[in-house]
Every structure is written in C-alpha cells, then in structure tokens.
Design a protein around this motif. Structure first.
Motif, PDB file in Angstrom:
ATOM      1  N   GLU A  57      30.546  15.221  48.036  1.00  0.00           N
ATOM      2  CA  GLU A  57      30.417  16.394  49.482  1.00  0.00           C
ATOM      3  C   GLU A  57      28.731  16.334  49.156  1.00  0.00           C
ATOM      4  OE1 GLU A  57      31.704  19.301  47.089  1.00  0.00           O
ATOM      5  OE2 GLU A  57      33.935  18.979  46.697  1.00  0.00           O
ATOM      6  N   LEU A  58      27.989  15.324  48.099  1.00  0.00           N
ATOM      7  CA  LEU A  58      26.912  15.641  47.735  1.00  0.00           C
ATOM      8  C   LEU A  58      25.112  15.466  49.669  1.00  0.00           C
ATOM      9  CD1 LEU A  58      24.208  17.269  46.202  1.00  0.00           C
ATOM     10  CD2 LEU A  58      23.612  15.516  45.097  1.00  0.00           C
ATOM     11  N   PRO A  59      26.006  14.363  49.836  1.00  0.00           N
ATOM     12  CA  PRO A  59      24.957  13.868  51.322  1.00  0.00           C
ATOM     13  C   PRO A  59      25.613  14.895  52.107  1.00  0.00           C
ATOM     14  CG  PRO A  59      26.139  12.288  50.074  1.00  0.00           C
ATOM     15  CD  PRO A  59      26.552  13.327  49.337  1.00  0.00           C
ATOM     16  N   ASP A  60      26.362  15.292  52.102  1.00  0.00           N
ATOM     17  CA  ASP A  60      26.009  16.182  53.366  1.00  0.00           C
ATOM     18  C   ASP A  60      26.084  18.165  52.967  1.00  0.00           C
ATOM     19  OD1 ASP A  60      27.260  14.573  55.571  1.00  0.00           O
ATOM     20  OD2 ASP A  60      29.474  14.930  54.198  1.00  0.00           O
ATOM     21  N   ALA A  61      25.859  17.978  51.973  1.00  0.00           N
ATOM     22  CA  ALA A  61      25.168  19.529  51.441  1.00  0.00           C
ATOM     23  C   ALA A  61      24.389  19.900  50.813  1.00  0.00           C
ATOM     24  CB  ALA A  61      26.611  20.218  50.328  1.00  0.00           C
ATOM     25  N   LEU A  62      22.752  18.669  50.800  1.00  0.00           N
ATOM     26  CA  LEU A  62      21.617  18.648  50.063  1.00  0.00           C
ATOM     27  C   LEU A  62      20.701  20.206  50.225  1.00  0.00           C
ATOM     28  CD1 LEU A  62      20.382  15.740  52.646  1.00  0.00           C
ATOM     29  CD2 LEU A  62      21.663  15.487  50.204  1.00  0.00           C
ATOM     30  N   GLU A  63      21.350  21.003  50.197  1.00  0.00           N
ATOM     31  CA  GLU A  63      20.703  22.030  50.139  1.00  0.00           C
ATOM     32  C   GLU A  63      21.145  22.500  48.595  1.00  0.00           C
ATOM     33  OE1 GLU A  63      23.056  21.558  51.906  1.00  0.00           O
ATOM     34  OE2 GLU A  63      24.864  22.787  51.991  1.00  0.00           O
ATOM     35  N   ARG A  64      22.274  21.552  48.023  1.00  0.00           N
ATOM     36  CA  ARG A  64      22.837  22.210  47.143  1.00  0.00           C
ATOM     37  C   ARG A  64      21.730  21.376  46.182  1.00  0.00           C
ATOM     38  NH1 ARG A  64      28.719  20.271  46.692  1.00  0.00           N
ATOM     39  NH2 ARG A  64      29.519  21.543  48.430  1.00  0.00           N
ATOM     40  N   LEU A  65      20.914  20.520  46.132  1.00  0.00           N
ATOM     41  CA  LEU A  65      20.056  19.800  45.320  1.00  0.00           C
ATOM     42  C   LEU A  65      18.665  21.096  45.206  1.00  0.00           C
ATOM     43  CD1 LEU A  65      19.501  16.350  46.488  1.00  0.00           C
ATOM     44  CD2 LEU A  65      19.909  16.918  44.505  1.00  0.00           C
ATOM     45  N   SER A  66      18.495  21.599  46.987  1.00  0.00           N
ATOM     46  CA  SER A  66      17.637  22.457  46.021  1.00  0.00           C
ATOM     47  C   SER A  66      18.174  23.483  45.110  1.00  0.00           C
ATOM     48  CB  SER A  66      16.910  22.826  47.923  1.00  0.00           C
ATOM     49  OG  SER A  66      16.486  21.727  47.658  1.00  0.00           O
ATOM     50  N   GLU A  67      18.894  24.459  45.462  1.00  0.00           N
ATOM     51  CA  GLU A  67      19.324  25.894  44.975  1.00  0.00           C
ATOM     52  C   GLU A  67      19.520  25.309  43.451  1.00  0.00           C
ATOM     53  OE1 GLU A  67      22.110  26.650  49.050  1.00  0.00           O
ATOM     54  OE2 GLU A  67      22.998  26.177  47.549  1.00  0.00           O
ATOM     55  N   ASP A  68      20.579  24.188  42.425  1.00  0.00           N
ATOM     56  CA  ASP A  68      20.654  23.603  41.659  1.00  0.00           C
ATOM     57  C   ASP A  68      20.592  22.343  41.517  1.00  0.00           C
ATOM     58  OD1 ASP A  68      21.261  23.756  38.821  1.00  0.00           O
ATOM     59  OD2 ASP A  68      22.944  24.879  38.945  1.00  0.00           O
ATOM     60  N   PRO A  69      19.779  21.444  41.357  1.00  0.00           N
ATOM     61  CA  PRO A  69      19.560  20.538  40.866  1.00  0.00           C
ATOM     62  C   PRO A  69      20.294  20.289  39.508  1.00  0.00           C
ATOM     63  CG  PRO A  69      17.418  21.279  40.739  1.00  0.00           C
ATOM     64  CD  PRO A  69      18.212  22.506  41.340  1.00  0.00           C
ATOM     65  N   TYR A  70      20.912  20.662  39.054  1.00  0.00           N
ATOM     66  CA  TYR A  70      21.179  20.234  38.134  1.00  0.00           C
ATOM     67  C   TYR A  70      22.898  20.878  37.694  1.00  0.00           C
ATOM     68  CZ  TYR A  70      16.098  20.400  36.854  1.00  0.00           C
ATOM     69  OH  TYR A  70      15.217  20.667  36.348  1.00  0.00           O
ATOM     70  N   GLY A  71      23.090  21.127  38.160  1.00  0.00           N
ATOM     71  CA  GLY A  71      24.437  21.801  38.540  1.00  0.00           C
ATOM     72  C   GLY A  71      25.534  21.200  39.248  1.00  0.00           C
ATOM     73  N   PRO A  72      25.590  21.615  40.503  1.00  0.00           N
ATOM     74  CA  PRO A  72      26.123  21.440  42.132  1.00  0.00           C
ATOM     75  C   PRO A  72      26.037  20.026  42.540  1.00  0.00           C
ATOM     76  CG  PRO A  72      25.644  23.335  42.023  1.00  0.00           C
ATOM     77  CD  PRO A  72      25.437  23.476  40.766  1.00  0.00           C
ATOM     78  N   GLY A  73      24.161  20.035  42.129  1.00  0.00           N
ATOM     79  CA  GLY A  73      23.380  18.613  42.242  1.00  0.00           C
ATOM     80  C   GLY A  73      22.924  17.762  41.946  1.00  0.00           C
ATOM     81  N   TRP A  74      24.215  17.612  40.967  1.00  0.00           N
ATOM     82  CA  TRP A  74      24.567  15.909  40.210  1.00  0.00           C
ATOM     83  C   TRP A  74      25.090  14.621  40.764  1.00  0.00           C
ATOM     84  CZ3 TRP A  74      29.168  13.394  40.065  1.00  0.00           C
ATOM     85  CH2 TRP A  74      29.919  13.602  40.387  1.00  0.00           C
ATOM     86  N   ILE A  75      24.646  13.952  40.692  1.00  0.00           N
ATOM     87  CA  ILE A  75      24.813  12.763  41.663  1.00  0.00           C
ATOM     88  C   ILE A  75      25.730  11.568  41.376  1.00  0.00           C
ATOM     89  CG2 ILE A  75      23.595  10.677  43.624  1.00  0.00           C
ATOM     90  CD1 ILE A  75      21.269  12.633  42.516  1.00  0.00           C
ATOM     91  N   ILE A  76      25.439  11.112  40.044  1.00  0.00           N
ATOM     92  CA  ILE A  76      26.494   9.915  39.602  1.00  0.00           C
ATOM     93  C   ILE A  76      26.597  10.609  38.091  1.00  0.00           C
ATOM     94  CG2 ILE A  76      26.324   8.683  41.270  1.00  0.00           C
ATOM     95  CD1 ILE A  76      24.511   7.274  38.704  1.00  0.00           C
ATOM     96  N   LYS A  77      27.838   9.212  37.433  1.00  0.00           N
ATOM     97  CA  LYS A  77      28.438   9.830  36.039  1.00  0.00           C
ATOM     98  C   LYS A  77      28.986   8.459  36.357  1.00  0.00           C
ATOM     99  CE  LYS A  77      30.356  14.173  36.006  1.00  0.00           C
ATOM    100  NZ  LYS A  77      31.656  15.018  35.579  1.00  0.00           N
ATOM    101  N   ILE A  78      27.545   8.221  34.687  1.00  0.00           N
ATOM    102  CA  ILE A  78      27.721   6.741  34.120  1.00  0.00           C
ATOM    103  C   ILE A  78      28.635   6.098  32.916  1.00  0.00           C
ATOM    104  CG2 ILE A  78      26.817   4.335  33.269  1.00  0.00           C
ATOM    105  CD1 ILE A  78      24.208   5.878  34.810  1.00  0.00           C
ATOM    106  N   LYS A  79      29.674   5.518  32.801  1.00  0.00           N
ATOM    107  CA  LYS A  79      29.688   5.274  31.373  1.00  0.00           C
ATOM    108  C   LYS A  79      28.866   4.254  30.344  1.00  0.00           C
ATOM    109  CE  LYS A  79      34.160   2.389  30.681  1.00  0.00           C
ATOM    110  NZ  LYS A  79      35.402   2.629  30.588  1.00  0.00           N
ATOM    111  N   VAL A  80      28.252   4.725  29.741  1.00  0.00           N
ATOM    112  CA  VAL A  80      27.483   3.951  29.241  1.00  0.00           C
ATOM    113  C   VAL A  80      27.975   3.028  28.647  1.00  0.00           C
ATOM    114  CG1 VAL A  80      25.094   4.531  27.332  1.00  0.00           C
ATOM    115  CG2 VAL A  80      26.571   5.995  29.172  1.00  0.00           C
ATOM    116  N   SER A  81      27.470   1.667  28.675  1.00  0.00           N
ATOM    117  CA  SER A  81      27.910   0.915  27.550  1.00  0.00           C
ATOM    118  C   SER A  81      27.002   0.574  26.716  1.00  0.00           C
ATOM    119  CB  SER A  81      28.396  -0.108  28.856  1.00  0.00           C
ATOM    120  OG  SER A  81      27.294  -0.751  30.245  1.00  0.00           O
ATOM    121  N   ASP A  82      25.858   0.618  26.757  1.00  0.00           N
ATOM    122  CA  ASP A  82      24.567   0.020  26.437  1.00  0.00           C
ATOM    123  C   ASP A  82      23.429   0.976  25.714  1.00  0.00           C
ATOM    124  OD1 ASP A  82      22.546  -1.180  25.112  1.00  0.00           O
ATOM    125  OD2 ASP A  82      21.961  -2.400  26.662  1.00  0.00           O
TER     126      ASP A  82
END
Lengths: 381, 132
Positions: free
Chosen positions: B85-110
């Motif tokens: 949803e983020l690309p269509d709601a970029l204002e979330r990055l300004s409002e709360d980049p640490y909550g609704p403004g998360w971008i990806i989740k990575i399963k850490v392999s190393d």
C-alpha cells in the motif's frame, strides 16, 4: 572548493531560517526552506520570494551603449525605449548560445526624462564571468561597463499577490508597469525612522516562474531589510521564501529554458524554439551568419515538452526513444506540482516532435511512456 | 516501533529484528532523517516478494521532486513481504516511517551483516555529522 563559493547578502538569513544550501553557478544558494512543493504552490497561489542576487547585473553607460549591446545580441535592442526590457540571446560565432539575457533601458533615477539613461543587462550566474570577458573583448571606448553584481542584491516577488505585497512594502505599485517594463524608484530606507531617507531601486515587471510579479534590484546593504519586510508583510498574504528547487519546477512548468539544460554553446536559439528573440534582418552580431545558415539548413532536433503517464520522473540526460530507437534526450525533467505528474523538456528529432506523438523515456533502464505536448505546461489564467 | 529500539544502516535504512521459528526476520524501512532529507516524495519502487538480496544491494528506489535515491538492503536474505500500500500512500513515510511506513521484510540468511548496523545513538551521531 566550498570556501570559494560566493554568498549573497541574504546568505545568513537563509541559513538562520533552515534553508538547505547548495552550490549553483559559483554561489551558495538556498535550494529549499521547507518543501519544494509548498514553495511552488505558494508562488502559484499567493507569493514566492526568491533571492536571485546570484544573477549577474552589468550596467552600461555612454551614448553608444544601446548600439553596443545591439551588436552582441540576437535581436534589436538599440531601439529599446526607456522603461522597456527585452529578452535576447548572446551567441558565439557558430550561433551557439553563450547566455540568455534581459536588456533594460532605464532612465537614471536622479535625472529627468530628457536626461540620462543607461542600459542594464541581467545574465545568468554561471555565465557572468564569461560574459564580462566576452564584452571586454568587444567593447568600444565610448561605452563603460560596470559589473554591479556584488554591489547590489536582486529579489524576485512572484505570484498572483506579488504586486500587492511589493506596493505595500516599497510604496510604489508595480502594476503601473506593463509586462517587461521597469523603472528606477526611490524606496524608503531600511528602518527609515524620521529621516525619510530613500534609496534607488530598479523595479521591473519580470520573472522566471510563469506568474505575474516583479523583480527588485537594490543596493546590497538594503537587501536584508527589504527581504525581511517582504517576508513579514507577506506572511499574512500567503507568501513564502522559496529556493532554487521551486524556481526550477516553476520555470519548467512555464517551459522557460534554463542555461546548461535547454540552451548552451552547442545549441542555437532556433533549435531551442526561441525564434521570437532572433532577428537576422539587416543586423550584425557574432553568430548572425551561422544562424542564417542554420535557418536555411536541414531540420535539427527541436525542443519539445513531454508529459509522462507513470510516476517515475525523467531527469536531465535520459534517452528519449520510439520503437526502441533513440530519437532524443531529456534536458530538464521533474515532477509538476501543478499537474501532479512527471514532465520534461528535451530535444527530439523533427519527425518525432509533433504534439501528440507517443514516445518513451528511458528512466534508469525502464521505458516510461511519454507524450509530446504543447508548451508551456502551465499558463496562468 | 520506537526509533530508539531499532538498528540502522549507514545509508539510513532502519531494521527491526524478530525471530520466527529460529530464523531472524528483519522489517526494513527508512529513517525520519532520510525522509526529511528527501522531502516531497513522489514515487517508491518496491521489489518482488521472493527476491534474494545481499547486504548493501539496491532493492528499490525512492524518488522526490528533487532527485531519486536507491534503497539499500541492510542485510542478506530473501524478501518475504513488501508494504504494497505504501507507494500509493507515501505520506505514511512522513507521518510515521517506523510504523505504517515500513517497506520490506527480509528472512535473514546470513547474520554476518548484522555487525555492520548501528544503534540509535550511533545513528543520531551520524545524522548530526551529515547535517553539519
């Protein structure tokens, strides 16, 4: 390098008010105070205040000044009546653009209409030293050229309420001036007090935003006071100080060329679509014969406007293609706050330059659909 | 998420680590400092779910009126989720980049990349240096 950059008289004000400062044309200039979009919108809807003191200001005195300038630019300026301003180009011998300039013919403030007048030429910051040198190589004994750039400051007040604000601050209503007219006006001195002192300012109905407005040239020591008054009185009218970022998006929407992008020493004014400022008949100036040849020669890539349907923004230097073949290159691109979509100007082959032509812009490896549109992108109502 | 509890990359991405069935999963976003530096966001390009990334590799791009910037993966692993949803709601990055403004989740392999990340205090210091 940084220490060698010139600073305008408003440098400290910009820094104190949170501006992000960048290098531009040898100067340290504010690119934005809060947000480019906010400053852009303020200029379109109310007022934007721009420190443009980095622009070069060259004064020409002597009865032959008009004729001298006429011999260096692409259109007549020796017939410029006092109070008038004309856009012109200086070209090299090959017809490439050395700079785009405004030539003013002004009545000296201390004298009456029949008395003295002088010419002023406003040039781009990045070209100032080159132009001073070019003038030095051509100047005749009966003309004096003075570079007033460092002794003066220049402020642009732009937007639908710009003239109203300017009138309130300087006590002279610029709406008395028609478009592209200017005059010297006595402006009350800083903190005037009871002395009633006045200082001569050049007020002109000019700008680089596509809005109505004016530009003010004042002695450098008056810059901060004038700027602060514009900011203070303008606040209630919706005025914002605006940086080079907004200046760029505004001029792009208005399709005004920017030196180093749409025009440079390898591009002729004819290619750039600036024919209106080129007059070859019965005139002599450097590049005149080359321009006559270009005019009669094969069609060259032309400056066009492009509107994108996606959201990725084209930038300077990106390739413009059709059916996988490159047909041109972007010279300026950005996100248009007014149109809410990416727009660009660039040069494309004549066969691909008709309005409505569907093209593609290579935005970092992915083609973004773009359509040739009529310029300007934005025209005030 | 509290910015004080996150880890940060030199390129201003933040990382929030959780454990799922013995594997570390990193939620990744960009810091308020990065959002502020960009301002006037117009475009965000997200990667495909399932793509493998290595630490320091570009996984997307974010564009402002002024310029475009790469987004760099702070860790090595597989992208298991993107904030669609983020690309269509970029204002979330300004409002709360640490909550609704998360971008990806990575399963850490190393986990080797983890020691390259800094804590909040170190990141604050870096921001101050970059601002000076």
């Amino acid at each position: 390098m940084t220490s060698e950059l010139a600073r305008t008289r408003l440098y400290q004000w910009h820094v104190d008010h949170g501006a992000r400062m960048v290098e531009f044309g040898g100067w340290k200039m504010p690119v934005q105070y809060t947000s480019i979009v906010e400053e852009h919108v303020a200029t379109r809807q109310a007022i934007g205040l721009f420190d443009i003191s980095h622009m070069g200001r060259l004064r020409f005195d002597g009865a032959a000044a008009g004729r001298f300038l006429d011999s260096l630019v692409t259109r007549r300026v020796d017939d410029l009546k006092t109070g008038r301003i004309r856009y012109a180009l200086m070209t090299n011998d090959e017809g490439g653009v050395l700079d785009d300039v405004l030539v003013y013919h002004l009545v000296d403030g201390h004298l009456n209409e029949d008395g003295g007048s002088f010419h002023l030429m406003v040039v781009n910051a990045s070209n100032r030293l080159k132009i001073v040198d070019w003038i030095g190589r051509h100047i005749t004994d009966d003309v004096q050229c003075t570079d007033q750039t460092l002794d003066t400051a220049m402020i642009a007040v732009q937007g639908p309420r710009a003239l109203e604000l300017t009138a309130a601050v300087i006590g002279f209503d610029p709406s008395q001036l028609k478009y592209y007219r200017g005059q010297i006006v006595p402006v009350p001195l800083n903190g005037g007090g009871t002395s009633g002192g006045r200082v001569q300012a050049v007020v002109s109905r000019t700008g680089y935003t596509g809005e109505d407005g004016c530009e003010l040239i004042v002695p450098a020591d008056q810059a901060e006071s004038l700027w602060q008054q514009l900011v203070d009185r303008g606040g209630a009218m919706g005025a914002l100080p605006a940086g080079l970022g907004a200046r760029d998006t505004l001029r792009l929407e208005a399709a005004m060329p920017l030196y180093g992008h749409e025009i440079d020493e390898t591009i002729s004014p004819l290619q750039a679509g600036l024919d209106f400022a080129v007059d070859l008949e019965n005139r002599q100036f450097p590049g005149r014969d080359a321009l006559a040849r270009i005019q009669d020669g094969p069609a060259l890539p032309r400056r066009v406007g492009l509107e994108c349907s996606g959201r990725r923004v084209p930038r300077d230097g990106y390739a413009i293609t059709r059916d996988g073949e490159q047909v041109g290159v972007v010279t300026s691109g950005g996100f248009s706050p007014t149109l809410q979509k990416p727009i660009a100007m660039g040069y494309v082959a004549p066969a691909a330059s008709d309005v409505g032509t569907q093209l593609s812009i290579d935005v970092r490896g992915r083609g973004e659909p773009a359509r040739v549109v009529k310029l300007p992108f934005y025209q005030r109502g | 998420m509290k910015p004080e509890e996150l880890l940060y990359a030199k390129t201003h991405e933040w990382v929030y680590l959780t454990e799922e069935a013995g594997t570390k999963v990193a939620t990744v976003g960009i810091s308020a400092f990065a959002v502020e530096a960009l301002t006037d966001l117009v475009y965000l390009d997200l990667p495909e779910v399932g793509r493998s990334v290595t630490a320091g590799e570009s996984f997307g791009e974010i564009e402002s009126v002024k310029a475009v910037s790469d987004l760099y993966s702070p860790l090595t692993g597989e992208i298991v989720a993107v904030n669609k949803e983020l690309p269509d709601a970029l204002e979330r990055l300004s409002e709360d980049p640490y909550g609704p403004g998360w971008i990806i989740k990575i399963k850490v392999s190393d986990e080797a990349g983890l020691d390259q990340l800094m804590d909040h205090a170190a990141h604050q210091k870096l921001c101050e240096e970059e601002q000076a």
